[in-house]
Motif scaffolding. Structure first.
Motif, PDB file in Angstrom:
ATOM      1  N   UNK A   1       0.849  -1.193   0.000  1.00 50.27           N
ATOM      2  CA  UNK A   1       0.000   0.000   0.000  1.00 50.27           C
ATOM      3  C   UNK A   1       0.887   1.246   0.000  1.00 50.27           C
ATOM      4  N   UNK A   2       0.952   1.904  -1.157  1.00 49.66           N
ATOM      5  CA  UNK A   2       1.707   3.146  -1.318  1.00 49.66           C
ATOM      6  C   UNK A   2       0.811   4.278  -0.818  1.00 49.66           C
ATOM      7  N   UNK A   3       1.050   4.750   0.394  1.00 48.62           N
ATOM      8  CA  UNK A   3       0.120   5.679   1.049  1.00 48.62           C
ATOM      9  C   UNK A   3       0.245   7.107   0.521  1.00 48.62           C
ATOM     10  N   UNK A   4      -0.877   7.784   0.331  1.00 50.75           N
ATOM     11  CA  UNK A   4      -0.847   9.197  -0.049  1.00 50.75           C
ATOM     12  C   UNK A   4      -0.537  10.077   1.161  1.00 50.75           C
ATOM     13  N   UNK A   5       0.112  11.209   0.912  1.00 52.21           N
ATOM     14  CA  UNK A   5       0.367  12.227   1.934  1.00 52.21           C
ATOM     15  C   UNK A   5       0.730  11.585   3.269  1.00 52.21           C
ATOM     16  N   UNK A   6       1.769  10.784   3.269  1.00 53.20           N
ATOM     17  CA  UNK A   6       2.199  10.055   4.462  1.00 53.20           C
ATOM     18  C   UNK A   6       3.720  10.039   4.535  1.00 53.20           C
ATOM     19  N   UNK A   7       4.285   9.979   5.749  1.00 52.55           N
ATOM     20  CA  UNK A   7       5.729   9.788   5.895  1.00 52.55           C
ATOM     21  C   UNK A   7       6.092   8.340   5.587  1.00 52.55           C
ATOM     22  N   UNK A   8       6.596   8.089   4.398  1.00 49.15           N
ATOM     23  CA  UNK A   8       6.765   6.720   3.915  1.00 49.15           C
ATOM     24  C   UNK A   8       7.782   5.928   4.735  1.00 49.15           C
ATOM     25  N   UNK A   9       8.858   6.575   5.156  1.00 50.95           N
ATOM     26  CA  UNK A   9       9.835   5.852   5.970  1.00 50.95           C
ATOM     27  C   UNK A   9       9.239   5.439   7.306  1.00 50.95           C
ATOM     28  N   UNK A  10       8.442   6.318   7.879  1.00 48.80           N
ATOM     29  CA  UNK A  10       7.788   5.994   9.149  1.00 48.80           C
ATOM     30  C   UNK A  10       6.837   4.815   8.983  1.00 48.80           C
ATOM     31  N   UNK A  11       6.117   4.800   7.851  1.00 47.71           N
ATOM     32  CA  UNK A  11       5.208   3.687   7.600  1.00 47.71           C
ATOM     33  C   UNK A  11       5.971   2.373   7.505  1.00 47.71           C
TER      34      UNK A  11
ATOM     35  N   UNK B   1      -2.411  20.932 -12.219  1.00 48.88           N
ATOM     36  CA  UNK B   1      -2.887  22.302 -12.143  1.00 48.88           C
ATOM     37  C   UNK B   1      -3.167  22.728 -10.718  1.00 48.88           C
ATOM     38  N   UNK B   2      -3.798  21.847  -9.935  1.00 49.72           N
ATOM     39  CA  UNK B   2      -4.143  22.162  -8.552  1.00 49.72           C
ATOM     40  C   UNK B   2      -2.888  22.358  -7.708  1.00 49.72           C
ATOM     41  N   UNK B   3      -1.871  21.536  -7.934  1.00 49.55           N
ATOM     42  CA  UNK B   3      -0.592  21.712  -7.231  1.00 49.55           C
ATOM     43  C   UNK B   3       0.020  23.058  -7.580  1.00 49.55           C
TER      44      UNK B   3
ATOM     45  N   UNK C   1      -1.454  25.735  -8.433  1.00 54.02           N
ATOM     46  CA  UNK C   1      -2.230  26.826  -7.841  1.00 54.02           C
ATOM     47  C   UNK C   1      -2.058  26.909  -6.334  1.00 54.02           C
ATOM     48  N   UNK C   2      -1.614  25.833  -5.710  1.00 51.46           N
ATOM     49  CA  UNK C   2      -1.504  25.781  -4.254  1.00 51.46           C
ATOM     50  C   UNK C   2      -0.418  26.728  -3.756  1.00 51.46           C
ATOM     51  N   UNK C   3      -0.767  27.535  -2.761  1.00 52.97           N
ATOM     52  CA  UNK C   3       0.160  28.530  -2.246  1.00 52.97           C
ATOM     53  C   UNK C   3       1.145  28.001  -1.225  1.00 52.97           C
ATOM     54  N   UNK C   4       0.957  26.770  -0.756  1.00 54.83           N
ATOM     55  CA  UNK C   4       1.891  26.150   0.179  1.00 54.83           C
ATOM     56  C   UNK C   4       3.093  25.638  -0.615  1.00 54.83           C
ATOM     57  N   UNK C   5       4.237  26.255  -0.413  1.00 59.97           N
ATOM     58  CA  UNK C   5       5.407  26.008  -1.253  1.00 59.97           C
ATOM     59  C   UNK C   5       5.857  24.547  -1.224  1.00 59.97           C
ATOM     60  N   UNK C   6       5.718  23.888  -0.082  1.00 56.02           N
ATOM     61  CA  UNK C   6       6.193  22.504   0.025  1.00 56.02           C
ATOM     62  C   UNK C   6       5.514  21.596  -0.988  1.00 56.02           C
ATOM     63  N   UNK C   7       4.242  21.831  -1.264  1.00 56.08           N
ATOM     64  CA  UNK C   7       3.538  21.014  -2.251  1.00 56.08           C
ATOM     65  C   UNK C   7       4.078  21.272  -3.656  1.00 56.08           C
TER      66      UNK C   7
ATOM     67  N   UNK D   1       7.135  22.247  -4.308  1.00 53.09           N
ATOM     68  CA  UNK D   1       8.506  21.738  -4.351  1.00 53.09           C
ATOM     69  C   UNK D   1       8.548  20.223  -4.556  1.00 53.09           C
ATOM     70  N   UNK D   2       7.417  19.560  -4.388  1.00 48.38           N
ATOM     71  CA  UNK D   2       7.359  18.099  -4.535  1.00 48.38           C
ATOM     72  C   UNK D   2       7.699  17.658  -5.961  1.00 48.38           C
TER      73      UNK D   2
END
Length: 449
Positions: free
Chosen positions: A19-29, A161-163, A165-171, A173-174
């Motif tokens: 299960x490749x989790x969305x919006x999750x810390x993958x190493x922690x999982x 497109x949604x990414x 438009x998103x003002x949160x820079x971290x998204x 930078x992904x």
């Protein structure tokens, strides 16, 4: 078909492997496994595979508005799937649930929003809005109008497109390559919007998009008159105004749609999440009567945009029943009352705990800022909101941490069906969770002096 019994450990191992989790810390999982493996939900509560019960203080992803375990929604889905599970909406094909839902949305939406383009969720809704506004200006002979302005601390989804438009820079930078022609202004300054429009040239701006209350960015409620000023600016420069009500729609803030708090009517409105309370995947873009007429009058040939599941019969049937529940059980009114109690409870907690700064919210959508110094607003070098969220989960409450763009915020968004007693229990668990983290943090701070 016989269900094969499987142990908790086996499930966790399969989760790690497949299960490749969305919006999750993958190493922690991979190291710790899934934090919860949920098996059942009822009302505001979720139960995991070990038998632990927790308050779903986030309505999962801001979306389970009517609460978990609503059998009537499952029944409607089964009935519609038994009769007509799916049919295409391309080539002018249609189905009754989609028609009825589009009409219902026109009835309850603010202003003259009258036509709906259905999608499968919020990111698709946002991408659709950007494509439609740019196509609109092409039809109007103004092809240079293609720039989309959004706000800092905004979140509009994770498709390309949604990414962008998103003002949160971290998204942003992904990914290594964003879509072009997206611009950002200060999230609380209408003056910065006018200045950017003037600098770029009004003839190049297609639309401005904003969440009525910024959700994933930290629950930021706009200053009084901000949106009226924004609408005036858009009108002055003939720029389309899009509202993103994906989180705030369908009662979340104590109104059917959050823009009703501000007396503003957009040209387009994106929605998803609460339209079905998460019981089926559905979203869409509503368009004003004026713009829809222009689309139909100016378009030649086929509108080359659409999704396989646009107007999905089962999802639309679930949405209709969901809206019926919201209205019959007066959940919008409940969200307003319980939201006031939640805000009051958070303000009480603010007085009890040394590390809580600002408390903010609208309806059942609230947040608290975590600070080292209440007077200056200075934060801790290492954000504490993740530790608070972890401790709250141990004690039976799911909430969410926002540490993006230098913020340290804990946010809440419980189901609209929550009771006064359940609000009190939520506050009790939160206060105790913050006490545990606060004690440890302050002890560490003193030991380092």
């Amino acid at each position: 078909m016989t269900k094969i019994e499987i142990s908790v450990e086996e499930l966790r191992d399969l989760d790690k492997k497949h299960f490749f989790h969305p919006t999750s810390p993958l190493q922690q999982q991979q190291e710790q496994g899934a934090a919860f493996v949920f098996t059942e939900g009822k009302g505001i509560y979720l139960h995991d595979i070990t038998g632990k019960r927790v308050i779903d203080g986030m309505s999962s992803l801001w979306n389970v508005n009517v609460g978990h375990g609503r059998e009537e929604l499952g029944k409607v889905a089964m009935e519609q799937m038994s009769k007509l599970a799916f049919s295409s909406s391309f080539a002018t094909f249609s189905n009754e649930p989609a028609i009825r839902l589009a009409a219902k949305l026109a009835q309850i939406a603010p202003g003259d929003l009258s036509a709906t383009f259905f999608t499968s969720g919020g990111s698709e809704a946002n991408d659709t809005a950007y494509k439609l506004v740019r196509h609109y200006w092409l039809l109007k002979g103004q092809s240079e109008r293609k720039k989309i302005i959004s706000r800092t601390k905004s979140y509009h989804g994770v498709s390309m497109g949604a990414t962008s438009a998103t003002g949160l820079k971290a998204f942003r930078d992904f990914t290594s390559s964003l879509a072009p022609d997206f611009l950002y202004v200060d999230h609380f300054s209408s003056e910065s919007l006018r200045a950017l429009i003037e600098a770029e040239g009004p003839e190049t701006i297609a639309a401005f998009i904003a969440e009525p209350v910024q959700g994933a960015g930290g629950v930021h409620v706009a200053p009084e008159n901000y949106f009226k000023e924004v609408q005036e600016i858009c009108d002055d420069y003939d720029i389309l105004f899009i509202t993103d009500e994906v989180i705030t729609g369908f009662g979340r803030t104590g109104r059917y749609f959050a823009m009703e708090h501000y007396g503003v009517s957009p040209d387009m409105m994106c929605f998803a999440k609460g339209v079905t309370s998460g019981y089926a995947q559905l979203g869409g873009v509503m368009i004003s009567e004026k713009i829809y007429k222009e689309f139909t009058q100016l378009s030649v040939g086929t509108l080359l945009h659409g999704y396989t599941y646009s107007g999905h019969p089962m999802a639309c049937a679930v949405a209709l029943k969901n809206l019926e529940i919201i209205e019959q059980e007066h959940l919008i009114e409940n969200a307003e009352k319980r939201g006031q109690e939640l805000l009051a409870g958070l303000e009480w907690t603010q007085k009890e705990r040394k590390i809580i700064g600002k408390v903010k919210g609208l309806g059942l959508m609230c947040g608290i800022e975590i600070v080292k110094d209440k007077q200056t607003g200075e934060g801790f070098e290492t954000p504490l909101s993740p530790s608070i969220v972890t401790e709250a989960a141990k004690q039976g409450l799911i909430c969410r941490s926002v540490v993006l763009d230098g913020q340290d915020i804990v946010v809440f968004s419980p189901p609209l069906s929550i009771t006064k007693e359940e609000i009190a229990n939520l506050i009790h668990i939160l206060n105790e969770s913050i006490r545990v983290v606060e004690t440890s943090a302050l002890q560490n701070h003193l030991s380092n002096i």
